[in-house]
Design a protein around this motif. Structure first.
Motif, PDB file in Angstrom:
ATOM      1  N   TYR A 108      21.751   6.856  14.308  1.00  0.00           N
ATOM      2  CA  TYR A 108      22.732   7.242  15.316  1.00  0.00           C
ATOM      3  C   TYR A 108      22.350   8.522  16.044  1.00  0.00           C
ATOM      4  O   TYR A 108      22.663   8.691  17.208  1.00  0.00           O
ATOM      5  CB  TYR A 108      24.109   7.399  14.679  1.00  0.00           C
ATOM      6  CG  TYR A 108      24.681   6.081  14.204  1.00  0.00           C
ATOM      7  CD1 TYR A 108      25.383   5.264  15.066  1.00  0.00           C
ATOM      8  CD2 TYR A 108      24.480   5.654  12.898  1.00  0.00           C
ATOM      9  CE1 TYR A 108      25.899   4.038  14.645  1.00  0.00           C
ATOM     10  CE2 TYR A 108      24.985   4.437  12.465  1.00  0.00           C
ATOM     11  CZ  TYR A 108      25.694   3.636  13.339  1.00  0.00           C
ATOM     12  OH  TYR A 108      26.199   2.425  12.925  1.00  0.00           O
ATOM     13  N   LYS A 109      21.695   9.443  15.400  1.00  0.00           N
ATOM     14  CA  LYS A 109      21.264  10.669  16.044  1.00  0.00           C
ATOM     15  C   LYS A 109      20.101  11.235  15.260  1.00  0.00           C
ATOM     16  O   LYS A 109      19.891  10.906  14.085  1.00  0.00           O
ATOM     17  CB  LYS A 109      22.399  11.695  16.124  1.00  0.00           C
ATOM     18  CG  LYS A 109      22.990  12.096  14.776  1.00  0.00           C
ATOM     19  CD  LYS A 109      24.083  13.138  14.934  1.00  0.00           C
ATOM     20  CE  LYS A 109      23.514  14.427  15.477  1.00  0.00           C
ATOM     21  NZ  LYS A 109      24.516  15.508  15.483  1.00  0.00           N
ATOM     22  N   SER A 110      19.347  12.088  15.908  1.00  0.00           N
ATOM     23  CA  SER A 110      18.191  12.679  15.256  1.00  0.00           C
ATOM     24  C   SER A 110      18.624  13.688  14.196  1.00  0.00           C
ATOM     25  O   SER A 110      19.546  14.477  14.415  1.00  0.00           O
ATOM     26  CB  SER A 110      17.301  13.372  16.293  1.00  0.00           C
ATOM     27  OG  SER A 110      16.255  14.063  15.659  1.00  0.00           O
ATOM     28  N   ARG A 144      26.499   5.629  23.953  1.00  0.00           N
ATOM     29  CA  ARG A 144      26.532   6.475  22.756  1.00  0.00           C
ATOM     30  C   ARG A 144      27.451   5.845  21.716  1.00  0.00           C
ATOM     31  O   ARG A 144      28.428   5.182  22.062  1.00  0.00           O
ATOM     32  CB  ARG A 144      27.028   7.872  23.108  1.00  0.00           C
ATOM     33  CG  ARG A 144      26.131   8.644  24.067  1.00  0.00           C
ATOM     34  CD  ARG A 144      26.792   9.916  24.543  1.00  0.00           C
ATOM     35  NE  ARG A 144      28.040   9.638  25.227  1.00  0.00           N
ATOM     36  CZ  ARG A 144      28.737  10.553  25.901  1.00  0.00           C
ATOM     37  NH1 ARG A 144      28.305  11.798  25.961  1.00  0.00           N
ATOM     38  NH2 ARG A 144      29.871  10.225  26.493  1.00  0.00           N
ATOM     39  N   ASN A 154      17.544   2.512  16.471  1.00  0.00           N
ATOM     40  CA  ASN A 154      18.432   3.398  17.207  1.00  0.00           C
ATOM     41  C   ASN A 154      19.577   2.614  17.833  1.00  0.00           C
ATOM     42  O   ASN A 154      19.366   1.768  18.701  1.00  0.00           O
ATOM     43  CB  ASN A 154      17.629   4.133  18.293  1.00  0.00           C
ATOM     44  CG  ASN A 154      18.396   5.286  18.894  1.00  0.00           C
ATOM     45  OD1 ASN A 154      19.509   5.107  19.373  1.00  0.00           O
ATOM     46  ND2 ASN A 154      17.795   6.459  18.883  1.00  0.00           N
ATOM     47  N   ASN A 161      16.845  11.309  20.687  1.00  0.00           N
ATOM     48  CA  ASN A 161      17.834  12.251  21.228  1.00  0.00           C
ATOM     49  C   ASN A 161      18.296  11.872  22.627  1.00  0.00           C
ATOM     50  O   ASN A 161      18.698  12.732  23.413  1.00  0.00           O
ATOM     51  CB  ASN A 161      17.244  13.662  21.252  1.00  0.00           C
ATOM     52  CG  ASN A 161      17.017  14.222  19.865  1.00  0.00           C
ATOM     53  OD1 ASN A 161      17.935  14.712  19.208  1.00  0.00           O
ATOM     54  ND2 ASN A 161      15.777  14.150  19.402  1.00  0.00           N
ATOM     55  N   ASN A 194      20.967  10.574  23.390  1.00  0.00           N
ATOM     56  CA  ASN A 194      22.390  10.892  23.532  1.00  0.00           C
ATOM     57  C   ASN A 194      22.621  12.245  24.202  1.00  0.00           C
ATOM     58  O   ASN A 194      23.741  12.561  24.614  1.00  0.00           O
ATOM     59  CB  ASN A 194      23.068  10.886  22.154  1.00  0.00           C
ATOM     60  CG  ASN A 194      22.419  11.864  21.190  1.00  0.00           C
ATOM     61  OD1 ASN A 194      21.246  11.707  20.837  1.00  0.00           O
ATOM     62  ND2 ASN A 194      23.174  12.871  20.770  1.00  0.00           N
ATOM     63  N   GLU A 195      21.545  13.056  24.334  1.00  0.00           N
ATOM     64  CA  GLU A 195      21.672  14.354  24.980  1.00  0.00           C
ATOM     65  C   GLU A 195      22.060  14.216  26.449  1.00  0.00           C
ATOM     66  O   GLU A 195      22.700  15.101  27.012  1.00  0.00           O
ATOM     67  CB  GLU A 195      20.355  15.133  24.867  1.00  0.00           C
ATOM     68  CG  GLU A 195      19.972  15.531  23.458  1.00  0.00           C
ATOM     69  CD  GLU A 195      20.843  16.647  22.918  1.00  0.00           C
ATOM     70  OE1 GLU A 195      21.143  17.576  23.675  1.00  0.00           O
ATOM     71  OE2 GLU A 195      21.235  16.577  21.739  1.00  0.00           O
TER      72      GLU A 195
END
Length: 825
Positions: free
Chosen positions: A491-493, A675, A704, A730, A732-733
């Protein structure tokens, strides 16, 4: 390829009159089969001699063509079983033998069926004869493979007489003579020779040979010094003759080139303790032995093609060019992992490589590999690497036997020692790329490689543990990349995010307002007097898609480095804009584009500006230009789509089943956010699980969840191999929601094949989309006003984010901006 050569090239090939014969099952004990890997202590008697004596018949004949020599040989261990089986099928000479001798020979034959070192085989002498043949062989290339035609091989009068003589000699010791023409009959009368010579013969002129007697062809600096220049069979081992010719040619070549050769070194006694030249680095690493954590060692042979013509990152182009020029490369390397624990636990830990590289494009001689480094399942390098992407097991196996090679030139030893660090810091043009290629391990070589696998340790238990640790890690990594759909979602780094900030000019922010009173943000990075250039992003992202510091080379920095005054805008579809989740048609979004263009013109005082637009930003710009709402644009770069939105295959299917409408009216959603999080609501959790199995191109699967949702909303946005792992983890940034009203309108536009207003995206676009717009424009306006670039090996967003975009894509945009500067500013 246009090189002028003599018509005699390939002609006059000779086997040096070589004859192979056997005195089989004689009365004399010979023990003439090599031991191979068998322990010598297991033999009661040593193997008989091999080429230690000679019967020289060169002075007893009145004609040189009748001269010959006979030497004793030994059957190689690798061929002993096959030769033994062949001899068993031949009748043993039995006439004129006593009954006791017949029984003895029959018993020997029986014993030989179970051993290559007893019975008849122990009483078999190998004859090696060098004589004179008619040197009528012809060499030629057929489908890039060497073909040898040799009419009448082994049938000269000298050969016939020699076979008769050897048959008589063998009969005198009650053996059976087996000549090579007989036992090669099953091999299509193939020529047997240990000494292939000729085919590039010396001669007085081009009609009699290929080279003059100084080894020199008509082409400057081209010399041939091997056995191919010997024009006739020599009737003896040719080693000294070839060596003498090579020495003479080197001497003449040195005089041609004004070189000095120091022959005094030949007379100096060699000091093996302190060699005159060493290829090893001065600082040698010392290892504990036996190693505390075990050693893994294996040998690998890889073959393929290498090109010095293609030095960009396009390995396939390099391979294609190399195949055209038949420029081959071969690696023969041995890999030693002195600490298996650290090899499998840390991606930057090195195993050692030694070996050779054979590549004519680099050197006429094999090159030594010393102090080489090997990393197991490390992040992508740009030297020599294998790509293991996420796909099925067969594809994964194909990937791990394919090596992508880049060769660099470095002059200093210090550069070589610190190459790993410098290679990450320097741009590719600074690193002097010599060429690129692709090598593969062929199935036969892979089978051999498995037999070379060795484990070294202090005890049997440590060897087993070392082996299992290595195999477990290798297998786990393969499973991770082949059963990706069943692994936990990412889901996220969890790692640190590097920041490649290059200290850009101060970021200026302006508030702008569209005609419908929607407010957006405009940003300025004044890098120089060129421009201005206004950047428009696509859907579900922000202006940071051009400016992200998650990659080393972004497009914003590229323009600033080239002294452009750059503007970018977060219009109402940007994920940082609070309007992004509200329902907006494309017509409304055009108002933001119009406001941004007018604001840039106002700030800079320029009558016309340049625009670089991507994805949805492109059709929005075209809608404004075509409707007359937007003015003052002198130059435009449209990425991925322009006036004719044409979806890719899967997106057409989603459009046909009205997926956007299902989300709007069945699932009651007003927007879709790419996201997601582990503790999301039930609907999004279900979507995340189903999207594990969403169809994507081979090698594009990943864990991912955001990447999966991107594929559902927009299609496959990038080729994973073009992205860094940091950027991919990343996204989602700067990626987020897209409102469904915009998607619905673009879906309608794609259905009819042109832009429509709101009375009329699940999207990535087919390449035909931009091509159709280009053809429409050049059919109406001057063709010189437009250019189109179809960039291979890229997807949708990776044209801006790819690790090589600054080489493959950005220069094309820059060239257009430079070429059209008279149209704006």
């Amino acid at each position: 390829n246009g090189l002028e050569i003599s018509s005699e090239l390939g002609r006059g090939f000779s086997g040096n009159g070589d004859i192979l014969g056997f005195g089989y099952n004689t009365d004399l004990y010979c023990n003439g089969v090599a031991m191979g890997s068998t322990n010598p202590s297991d033999f009661g008697a040593p193997v008989g001699p091999c080429i230690t004596g000679i019967i020289d018949m060169r002075e007893s004949n009145e004609s040189i063509m009748k001269n010959y020599v006979i030497e004793e040989g030994v059957i190689p261990a690798a061929g002993a079983t096959a030769i033994n089986a062949l001899f068993q099928t031949l009748s043993t000479r039995a006439e004129s033998l006593s009954l006791s001798k017949k029984l003895i020979k029959t018993w020997r034959n029986t014993i030989s069926t179970i051993s290559n070192y007893a019975g008849s085989m122990a009483y078999t002498q190998t004859y090696l004869i060098m004589s004179h043949d008619n040197n009528t062989g012809y060499l030629e290339l057929q489908n890039d493979k060497l073909s040898i035609k040799y009419e009448g091989a082994g049938l000269t009068p000298t050969v016939r007489r020699l076979n008769e003589t050897l048959a008589t000699v063998t009969a005198n010791i009650n053996g059976t003579y087996i000549p090579s023409p007989l036992w090669t009959k099953s091999l299509k009368n193939s020529l047997f020779t240990l000494h292939p010579i000729g085919g590039c013969n010396m001669g007085k002129n081009g009609y009699e040979g290929v080279y003059k007697n100084d080894g020199k062809e008509v082409h400057e600096e081209l010399y041939i010094c091997d056995g191919s220049i010997i024009p006739k069979a020599l009737g003896v081992n040719p080693f000294l003759t070839i060596s003498a010719m090579a020495e003479r040619i080197c001497d003449l070549a040195a005089k041609d080139q004004n070189w000095d050769i120091n022959y005094e070194l030949v007379n100096d006694q060699i000091n093996f303790e302190r060699p005159r030249i060493t290829v090893w680095p001065d600082e040698r690493k010392k290892f504990m032995w036996p190693p505390p954590n075990g050693v893994i060692a294996f040998t690998e042979v890889m073959k393929g093609y290498f090109s010095t013509e293609v030095i960009t990152g396009d390995y396939r182009a390099a391979e294609s060019q190399a195949k055209t020029s038949n420029s081959t490369m071969q690696f023969l390397i041995s890999i030693f992992a002195f600490d298996v624990n650290t090899l499998v636990e840390f991606s930057n830990n090195d195993a050692k490589i030694v070996g050779t590289v054979s590549c004519r494009a680099l050197s006429p001689d094999p090159l030594l590999i010393v102090d080489g480094k090997f990393r197991l399942f490390a992040k992508k390098s740009d030297r020599g690497y294998k790509i293991l992407d996420n796909s099925n097991m067969l594809n994964a196996l194909e990937k791990v036997i394919t090596l992508y090679v880049t060769v660099y030139n470095t002059d200093k030893q210090e550069d070589l020692k610190n190459f790993d660090d410098k290679v990450e810091e320097k741009e590719e043009d600074e690193r002097k790329v010599i060429g690129r290629g692709i090598l593969v391990i062929k199935p036969v070589e892979l089978a051999k490689q498995l037999t070379t696998f060795k484990v070294i340790g202090t005890s049997s238990m440590q060897k087993v543990e070392t082996f299992l640790r290595f195999v477990r890690f290798f297998a786990a990594t393969m499973v991770e990349h082949t059963f990706t759909s069943f692994l936990p979602l990412q889901y996220k780094s969890d790692g640190d995010i590097p920041d490649y900030n290059k200290h850009s000019p101060k970021k200026e922010t302006f508030d702008i307002e569209a005609d419908d009173r929607v407010k957006t943000k405009l940003y300025r990075y004044n890098g120089g007097k060129k421009g201005p250039v206004l950047l428009f992003h696509g859907a579900s992202v922000t202006h940071d898609m051009f400016a992200t510091n998650l990659i080393k080379n972004n497009f914003l920095d590229y323009l600033i480095e080239n002294r452009y005054d750059v503007f970018s805008v977060d219009y109402r579809l940007a994920t940082t804009n609070k309007e992004s989740c509200k329902q907006h048609t494309m017509d409304k979004c055009v108002l933001d584009i119009k406001a941004a263009v007018n604001k840039v013109r106002e700030i800079t005082g320029c009558r016309k500006i340049a625009i670089v637009s991507h994805c949805l930003g492109s059709p929005l710009t075209f809608m404004g230009l075509l409707s007359g709402k937007i003015e003052g644009v002198g130059s435009l770069v449209a990425s991925q789509v322009a006036m004719h939105p044409i979806f890719s295959y899967l997106n057409r299917i989603k459009n046909k089943i009205k997926l956007v409408s299902i989300f709007q009216h069945v699932l009651r959603q007003s927007y879709f956010d790419v996201r997601t999080f582990p503790n999301t609501n039930y609907l999004n959790w279900t979507i995340n699980q189903v999207l594990r199995f969403y169809p994507v191109p081979s090698g594009e699967k990943c864990r991912n969840a955001l990447c999966h949702r991107n594929s559902l909303a927009f299609g496959t946005l990038y080729a994973h191999e073009n992205l860094t792992q940091t950027l991919h983890d990343n996204l989602n940034e700067f990626m987020g929601p897209i409102n469904l009203a915009t998607l619905q309108q673009l879906a309608t536009a794609a259905k009819i094949g042109r832009l429509v207003d709101d009375n009329g995206m699940i999207f990535t676009f087919d390449v035909e989309s931009i091509r159709q717009s280009y053809e429409t424009l050049i059919s109406i306006n001057d063709v010189d006003n437009y250019t189109i670039h179809i960039i291979p090996n890229y997807g949708h967003l990776d044209v801006w984010w790819g690790t090589n975009s600054h080489v493959d894509v950005f220069p094309k945009v820059l060239r257009h901006l430079n070429d059209t500067r008279h149209s704006y500013g």
